[in-house]
Design an enzyme around this catalytic site. Sequence first.
Site, PDB file in Angstrom:
ATOM      1  N   LYS A  14      25.292  25.814  -3.123  1.00 11.26           N
ATOM      2  CA  LYS A  14      25.108  27.244  -3.996  1.00 11.26           C
ATOM      3  C   LYS A  14      24.838  25.926  -5.573  1.00 11.26           C
ATOM      4  O   LYS A  14      23.749  26.502  -5.815  1.00 11.26           O
ATOM      5  CB  LYS A  14      26.260  27.836  -4.092  1.00 11.26           C
ATOM      6  CG  LYS A  14      26.464  28.754  -2.614  1.00 11.26           C
ATOM      7  CD  LYS A  14      27.573  28.994  -2.783  1.00 11.26           C
ATOM      8  CE  LYS A  14      28.490  28.551  -2.590  1.00 11.26           C
ATOM      9  NZ  LYS A  14      29.284  28.423  -1.726  1.00 11.26           N
ATOM     10  N   ARG A 128      30.245  14.376  -0.450  1.00  9.18           N
ATOM     11  CA  ARG A 128      30.735  14.809  -2.135  1.00  9.18           C
ATOM     12  C   ARG A 128      31.971  14.434  -2.673  1.00  9.18           C
ATOM     13  O   ARG A 128      32.240  13.302  -3.631  1.00  9.18           O
ATOM     14  CB  ARG A 128      30.612  16.048  -1.561  1.00  9.18           C
ATOM     15  CG  ARG A 128      30.275  16.565  -3.971  1.00  9.18           C
ATOM     16  CD  ARG A 128      30.287  18.353  -4.244  1.00  9.18           C
ATOM     17  NE  ARG A 128      31.724  18.790  -3.177  1.00  9.18           N
ATOM     18  CZ  ARG A 128      31.268  20.132  -3.988  1.00  9.18           C
ATOM     19  NH1 ARG A 128      30.203  21.065  -3.820  1.00  9.18           N
ATOM     20  NH2 ARG A 128      32.087  20.689  -3.141  1.00  9.18           N
ATOM     21  N   ARG A 134      36.737  15.154  -5.907  1.00 10.82           N
ATOM     22  CA  ARG A 134      36.536  16.442  -5.947  1.00 10.82           C
ATOM     23  C   ARG A 134      38.331  16.322  -5.706  1.00 10.82           C
ATOM     24  O   ARG A 134      38.307  15.904  -4.171  1.00 10.82           O
ATOM     25  CB  ARG A 134      35.551  17.625  -5.470  1.00 10.82           C
ATOM     26  CG  ARG A 134      35.708  17.952  -6.797  1.00 10.82           C
ATOM     27  CD  ARG A 134      34.516  18.582  -7.034  1.00 10.82           C
ATOM     28  NE  ARG A 134      34.531  20.164  -5.594  1.00 10.82           N
ATOM     29  CZ  ARG A 134      34.225  21.453  -6.056  1.00 10.82           C
ATOM     30  NH1 ARG A 134      33.038  20.356  -6.257  1.00 10.82           N
ATOM     31  NH2 ARG A 134      34.479  21.680  -4.808  1.00 10.82           N
ATOM     32  N   ARG A 145      39.417  25.468   3.567  1.00 12.61           N
ATOM     33  CA  ARG A 145      38.365  26.234   2.434  1.00 12.61           C
ATOM     34  C   ARG A 145      37.576  27.301   3.616  1.00 12.61           C
ATOM     35  O   ARG A 145      36.726  27.943   3.284  1.00 12.61           O
ATOM     36  CB  ARG A 145      37.057  25.443   1.490  1.00 12.61           C
ATOM     37  CG  ARG A 145      38.255  25.051   0.672  1.00 12.61           C
ATOM     38  CD  ARG A 145      37.104  23.891  -0.296  1.00 12.61           C
ATOM     39  NE  ARG A 145      35.855  23.912  -0.518  1.00 12.61           N
ATOM     40  CZ  ARG A 145      35.331  23.076  -1.583  1.00 12.61           C
ATOM     41  NH1 ARG A 145      35.877  22.143  -1.144  1.00 12.61           N
ATOM     42  NH2 ARG A 145      34.682  23.690  -1.864  1.00 12.61           N
TER      43      ARG A 145
HETATM   44  P1  B4P Z   1      26.853  22.075  -3.462  1.00 11.72           P
HETATM   45  O1  B4P Z   1      25.546  23.185  -3.913  1.00 11.72           O
HETATM   46  O2  B4P Z   1      27.726  21.652  -4.379  1.00 11.72           O
HETATM   47  O3  B4P Z   1      28.025  23.035  -2.549  1.00 11.72           O
HETATM   48  P2  B4P Z   1      28.519  24.965  -3.131  1.00 11.72           P
HETATM   49  O4  B4P Z   1      28.095  25.129  -2.252  1.00 11.72           O
HETATM   50  O5  B4P Z   1      28.376  24.944  -4.939  1.00 11.72           O
HETATM   51  O6  B4P Z   1      29.752  24.565  -3.503  1.00 11.72           O
HETATM   52  P3  B4P Z   1      31.590  24.318  -3.313  1.00 11.72           P
HETATM   53  O7  B4P Z   1      31.603  26.449  -2.629  1.00 11.72           O
HETATM   54  O8  B4P Z   1      32.225  23.855  -2.806  1.00 11.72           O
HETATM   55  O9  B4P Z   1      31.890  25.122  -4.423  1.00 11.72           O
HETATM   56  P4  B4P Z   1      32.513  25.623  -5.844  1.00 11.72           P
HETATM   57  O10 B4P Z   1      32.826  24.960  -6.117  1.00 11.72           O
HETATM   58  O11 B4P Z   1      31.999  27.365  -5.896  1.00 11.72           O
HETATM   59  O12 B4P Z   1      26.488  21.256  -2.401  1.00 11.72           O
HETATM   60  C1  B4P Z   1      27.342  20.048  -1.498  1.00 11.72           C
HETATM   61  C2  B4P Z   1      27.562  19.277  -1.683  1.00 11.72           C
HETATM   62  O13 B4P Z   1      25.961  18.987  -0.328  1.00 11.72           O
HETATM   63  C3  B4P Z   1      26.878  18.484  -2.462  1.00 11.72           C
HETATM   64  O14 B4P Z   1      27.244  16.879  -2.211  1.00 11.72           O
HETATM   65  C4  B4P Z   1      25.028  18.091  -2.252  1.00 11.72           C
HETATM   66  O15 B4P Z   1      23.833  17.047  -2.682  1.00 11.72           O
HETATM   67  C5  B4P Z   1      25.255  18.554  -1.004  1.00 11.72           C
HETATM   68  N1  B4P Z   1      23.820  19.354  -0.721  1.00 11.72           N
HETATM   69  C6  B4P Z   1      23.423  20.276  -1.125  1.00 11.72           C
HETATM   70  N2  B4P Z   1      22.136  20.724  -0.618  1.00 11.72           N
HETATM   71  C7  B4P Z   1      22.262  19.983   0.942  1.00 11.72           C
HETATM   72  C8  B4P Z   1      20.927  19.749   1.151  1.00 11.72           C
HETATM   73  N3  B4P Z   1      19.555  20.402   1.569  1.00 11.72           N
HETATM   74  N4  B4P Z   1      20.471  18.903   2.642  1.00 11.72           N
HETATM   75  C9  B4P Z   1      21.933  17.709   2.371  1.00 11.72           C
HETATM   76  N5  B4P Z   1      23.018  17.730   1.392  1.00 11.72           N
HETATM   77  C10 B4P Z   1      22.629  19.378   0.711  1.00 11.72           C
HETATM   78  O16 B4P Z   1      34.391  26.400  -5.370  1.00 11.72           O
HETATM   79  C11 B4P Z   1      35.698  25.519  -5.223  1.00 11.72           C
HETATM   80  C12 B4P Z   1      36.551  25.888  -4.890  1.00 11.72           C
HETATM   81  O17 B4P Z   1      36.801  26.959  -6.627  1.00 11.72           O
HETATM   82  C13 B4P Z   1      36.626  26.889  -4.083  1.00 11.72           C
HETATM   83  O18 B4P Z   1      37.311  26.309  -2.772  1.00 11.72           O
HETATM   84  C14 B4P Z   1      38.288  27.814  -5.485  1.00 11.72           C
HETATM   85  O19 B4P Z   1      39.622  27.824  -4.293  1.00 11.72           O
HETATM   86  C15 B4P Z   1      37.587  28.270  -6.278  1.00 11.72           C
HETATM   87  N6  B4P Z   1      36.606  29.398  -6.594  1.00 11.72           N
HETATM   88  C16 B4P Z   1      35.505  28.841  -6.794  1.00 11.72           C
HETATM   89  N7  B4P Z   1      35.451  30.337  -7.185  1.00 11.72           N
HETATM   90  C17 B4P Z   1      35.951  31.140  -7.158  1.00 11.72           C
HETATM   91  C18 B4P Z   1      36.164  32.677  -6.812  1.00 11.72           C
HETATM   92  N8  B4P Z   1      34.851  33.867  -6.976  1.00 11.72           N
HETATM   93  N9  B4P Z   1      37.709  33.165  -6.562  1.00 11.72           N
HETATM   94  C19 B4P Z   1      38.134  32.687  -6.962  1.00 11.72           C
HETATM   95  N10 B4P Z   1      38.148  31.190  -6.150  1.00 11.72           N
HETATM   96  C20 B4P Z   1      37.190  30.475  -6.251  1.00 11.72           C
END
Ligand code: B4P
Length: 193
Positions: A14, A128, A134, A145
């Site tokens: 995302k 990551r 992190r 998670r």
């Molecule tokens: P990201 O792109 O970083 O993944 P994400 O889906 O954004 O991450 P996440 O769900 O963990 O984070 P959030 O901050 O929302 O990609 C992950 C890795 O994969 C990276 O290293 C990237 O380089 C790699 N990658 C991406 N695409 C790739 C591909 N095509 N091929 C290979 N590698 C690839 O959430 C963090 C925490 O915050 C939650 O657990 C929760 O505690 C809290 N939180 C956030 N929003 C909340 C909400 N609305 N309500 C309650 N708690 C919340």
Amino acid sequence: MFNLILFGPPGSGKGTQSANIVRSYKLEHISTGDLLREEVSQQTPLGVEAKKYMDQGLLVPDEVVIGMISSKIDERHGARGFIFDGFPRTAAQAEALDKLVEFKNTEITLMLSLEVPEADLIKRLVGRGISSGRSDDNEEVITKRIKEYHSKTTPVAAHYNAQGKLEHIKGDSSIEQTFKLLAKHIDKYLLPE
Ligand code: B4P
């Protein structure tokens, strides 16, 4: 206005794809994960509270997250549209978001849901964790998670599916290929700037 929800499990890409979408379509990016990490790093009262949940792989309470989003939307009025990244993550957050956008005379246009097999998610997040340090990217917390995602977050997809706004996107190919798949859907509503 074009308002997009980018949806998917932890590590589905995302944050990665939001950066590409913002670059091409000039939308305002609202990431609850980034906002919460910023509060944590500044050790605000909200950040100190949020950290307790994040470090355990749990969702931060709805009222904390909803209040934070509302003020961010207000700060960026006049935007071409928003990309909501990591929000909503519960049915209560989805209902709150629908009301917030309605109050601002707009609505959610589309939800794009990134689909990635669980083994790939774990591999990406462990990777990551090693590079970013992190605190929520170690195998034990990642498993929690993903469990939290299945129990509390998947109903959000049904909420927008019922409104005819949900599209599933294969998210396990390269970053470039996945962006092309997302862009195909966005282009139906908005052209790149
Ligand atoms: P990201 O792109 O970083 O993944 P994400 O889906 O954004 O991450 P996440 O769900 O963990 O984070 P959030 O901050 O929302 O990609 C992950 C890795 O994969 C990276 O290293 C990237 O380089 C790699 N990658 C991406 N695409 C790739 C591909 N095509 N091929 C290979 N590698 C690839 O959430 C963090 C925490 O915050 C939650 O657990 C929760 O505690 C809290 N939180 C956030 N929003 C909340 C909400 N609305 N309500 C309650 N708690 C919340």
